[in-house]
Motif scaffolding. Sequence first.
Motif, PDB file in Angstrom:
ATOM      1  N   LEU A   4     -27.600  30.001 -19.155  1.00 16.71           N
ATOM      2  CA  LEU A   4     -28.397  28.866 -18.747  1.00 16.71           C
ATOM      3  C   LEU A   4     -28.105  27.813 -20.014  1.00 16.71           C
ATOM      4  CD1 LEU A   4     -31.866  30.307 -18.331  1.00 16.71           C
ATOM      5  CD2 LEU A   4     -30.806  28.860 -16.741  1.00 16.71           C
ATOM      6  N   THR A   5     -28.008  28.420 -21.209  1.00 21.03           N
ATOM      7  CA  THR A   5     -27.469  27.511 -22.391  1.00 21.03           C
ATOM      8  C   THR A   5     -26.366  26.848 -22.254  1.00 21.03           C
ATOM      9  OG1 THR A   5     -28.812  29.009 -23.780  1.00 21.03           O
ATOM     10  CG2 THR A   5     -27.198  27.624 -24.841  1.00 21.03           C
ATOM     11  N   VAL A   6     -25.292  27.582 -21.861  1.00 16.86           N
ATOM     12  CA  VAL A   6     -23.905  26.970 -21.580  1.00 16.86           C
ATOM     13  C   VAL A   6     -24.081  25.691 -20.485  1.00 16.86           C
ATOM     14  CG1 VAL A   6     -21.541  27.331 -20.931  1.00 16.86           C
ATOM     15  CG2 VAL A   6     -22.538  28.861 -22.387  1.00 16.86           C
ATOM     16  N   ALA A   7     -24.674  26.059 -19.236  1.00 22.67           N
ATOM     17  CA  ALA A   7     -24.647  25.214 -18.365  1.00 22.67           C
ATOM     18  C   ALA A   7     -25.296  23.867 -18.644  1.00 22.67           C
ATOM     19  CB  ALA A   7     -24.980  25.909 -16.913  1.00 22.67           C
ATOM     20  N   ALA A   8     -26.694  24.200 -19.182  1.00 25.86           N
ATOM     21  CA  ALA A   8     -27.263  22.946 -19.669  1.00 25.86           C
ATOM     22  C   ALA A   8     -26.658  22.202 -20.654  1.00 25.86           C
ATOM     23  CB  ALA A   8     -28.486  23.414 -20.177  1.00 25.86           C
ATOM     24  N   ASN A   9     -25.810  22.825 -21.643  1.00 32.27           N
ATOM     25  CA  ASN A   9     -25.245  21.978 -22.572  1.00 32.27           C
ATOM     26  C   ASN A   9     -24.084  21.260 -21.959  1.00 32.27           C
ATOM     27  OD1 ASN A   9     -25.795  22.353 -25.989  1.00 32.27           O
ATOM     28  ND2 ASN A   9     -26.324  24.174 -24.968  1.00 32.27           N
ATOM     29  N   LEU A  10     -23.152  21.799 -21.044  1.00 30.60           N
ATOM     30  CA  LEU A  10     -22.344  21.279 -20.299  1.00 30.60           C
ATOM     31  C   LEU A  10     -22.791  19.812 -19.615  1.00 30.60           C
ATOM     32  CD1 LEU A  10     -20.282  23.890 -18.769  1.00 30.60           C
ATOM     33  CD2 LEU A  10     -19.524  22.361 -20.400  1.00 30.60           C
TER      34      LEU A  10
ATOM     35  N   GLY B   7     -33.609  25.800 -13.136  1.00 28.25           N
ATOM     36  CA  GLY B   7     -33.663  26.016 -14.504  1.00 28.25           C
ATOM     37  C   GLY B   7     -32.504  25.255 -15.251  1.00 28.25           C
ATOM     38  N   ILE B   8     -31.118  25.333 -14.940  1.00 31.39           N
ATOM     39  CA  ILE B   8     -30.425  24.760 -15.300  1.00 31.39           C
ATOM     40  C   ILE B   8     -30.532  23.090 -15.163  1.00 31.39           C
ATOM     41  CG2 ILE B   8     -27.940  24.078 -14.837  1.00 31.39           C
ATOM     42  CD1 ILE B   8     -27.510  27.128 -14.354  1.00 31.39           C
TER      43      ILE B   8
ATOM     44  N   LEU C  65     -31.765  17.926 -21.908  1.00 35.63           N
ATOM     45  CA  LEU C  65     -30.762  17.758 -23.106  1.00 35.63           C
ATOM     46  C   LEU C  65     -29.913  16.476 -22.945  1.00 35.63           C
ATOM     47  CD1 LEU C  65     -29.339  19.128 -25.488  1.00 35.63           C
ATOM     48  CD2 LEU C  65     -27.956  20.288 -23.901  1.00 35.63           C
ATOM     49  N   MET C  66     -29.790  16.117 -21.756  1.00 34.40           N
ATOM     50  CA  MET C  66     -29.044  14.829 -21.453  1.00 34.40           C
ATOM     51  C   MET C  66     -29.697  13.459 -22.012  1.00 34.40           C
ATOM     52  SD  MET C  66     -27.957  13.386 -17.944  1.00 34.40           S
ATOM     53  CE  MET C  66     -27.570  11.740 -17.372  1.00 34.40           C
ATOM     54  N   ALA C  67     -30.959  13.691 -21.685  1.00 31.72           N
ATOM     55  CA  ALA C  67     -31.802  12.875 -22.224  1.00 31.72           C
ATOM     56  C   ALA C  67     -31.717  12.656 -24.021  1.00 31.72           C
ATOM     57  CB  ALA C  67     -33.419  12.657 -22.087  1.00 31.72           C
TER      58      ALA C  67
ATOM     59  N   LEU D 292     -24.960  19.896 -31.693  1.00 31.50           N
ATOM     60  CA  LEU D 292     -25.232  21.336 -31.931  1.00 31.50           C
ATOM     61  C   LEU D 292     -26.814  21.551 -32.025  1.00 31.50           C
ATOM     62  CD1 LEU D 292     -22.033  22.306 -34.375  1.00 31.50           C
ATOM     63  CD2 LEU D 292     -22.433  22.948 -31.827  1.00 31.50           C
ATOM     64  N   THR D 293     -27.294  20.881 -32.863  1.00 28.80           N
ATOM     65  CA  THR D 293     -28.769  21.114 -33.114  1.00 28.80           C
ATOM     66  C   THR D 293     -29.540  21.069 -31.737  1.00 28.80           C
ATOM     67  OG1 THR D 293     -28.696  20.085 -35.262  1.00 28.80           O
ATOM     68  CG2 THR D 293     -30.799  20.261 -34.271  1.00 28.80           C
ATOM     69  N   ASN D 294     -29.295  20.239 -30.863  1.00 32.26           N
ATOM     70  CA  ASN D 294     -29.853  20.035 -29.484  1.00 32.26           C
ATOM     71  C   ASN D 294     -29.758  21.237 -28.931  1.00 32.26           C
ATOM     72  OD1 ASN D 294     -31.061  17.606 -30.460  1.00 32.26           O
ATOM     73  ND2 ASN D 294     -29.621  16.282 -29.282  1.00 32.26           N
TER      74      ASN D 294
END
Length: 220
Positions: A25-31, A92-93, A100-102, A151-153
């Motif tokens: 989830l974290t990797v996909a959302a960060n991408l 969820g992603i 995160l995009m915002a 990175l913080t986000n």
Amino acid sequence: MGYSFDFQSVSFGPLWEGLIVTLELTVAANLIGVVLGFPLALLIMSRFAPVRLPAMLFVEFFRCTPAIVQIVWFFYCVPMLFNVFLGSMTMGILALGLNLMAFNAEAYRAAIQAVPREQLDAGIALGLNPLQRTLYIVLPTAVRASIPVLLTNGIGIFQQTALVAIVAVQDLMYQAKTLATETYRPIETFTIVALVYFAVSFPVSQIVGFLERRRQLMMS
């Protein structure tokens, strides 16, 4: 009333499976957040109001509403409103990625505004068109300046993945709740989960601090 801590009674198998889902989830959302945050920042800075205003509304919506509300809305309302049925993991992603995009768009916007005017003037002198100046001058400079915030986000999204447990995504928190119920060991289970979140987040936070200090030294 006494408590007996017996960590050996906690099965790490389900927690490991949940951690893998959490990291996915974290990797996909960060991408989504890192890649699409930059063009969104450009839209926010557009002089064309029909482009700028919807982008600003998008950013303010995701920044000014709780992430848990966004996750629940995607899970329950998107299928009803748009007749689109996706898995809970995908929902969820999307929810976390758009959130995160915002936030990343604001980080990029601040970095873009900090790009020295001299660099843009040099690009114009070299005959670069606006798209080339954005790709070769603005983008690399803004990304480098935004890395600590990105990175913080990203850490924040890793921690917010725990919210998707409410819509039955079998992440770390979901597995922990299930395991605590089955074993009657909530203290041990959630203590281990807290340590796992800390073990992942703390090193990244130290990297952020190092990058911030290095950037300050370079600017001084």
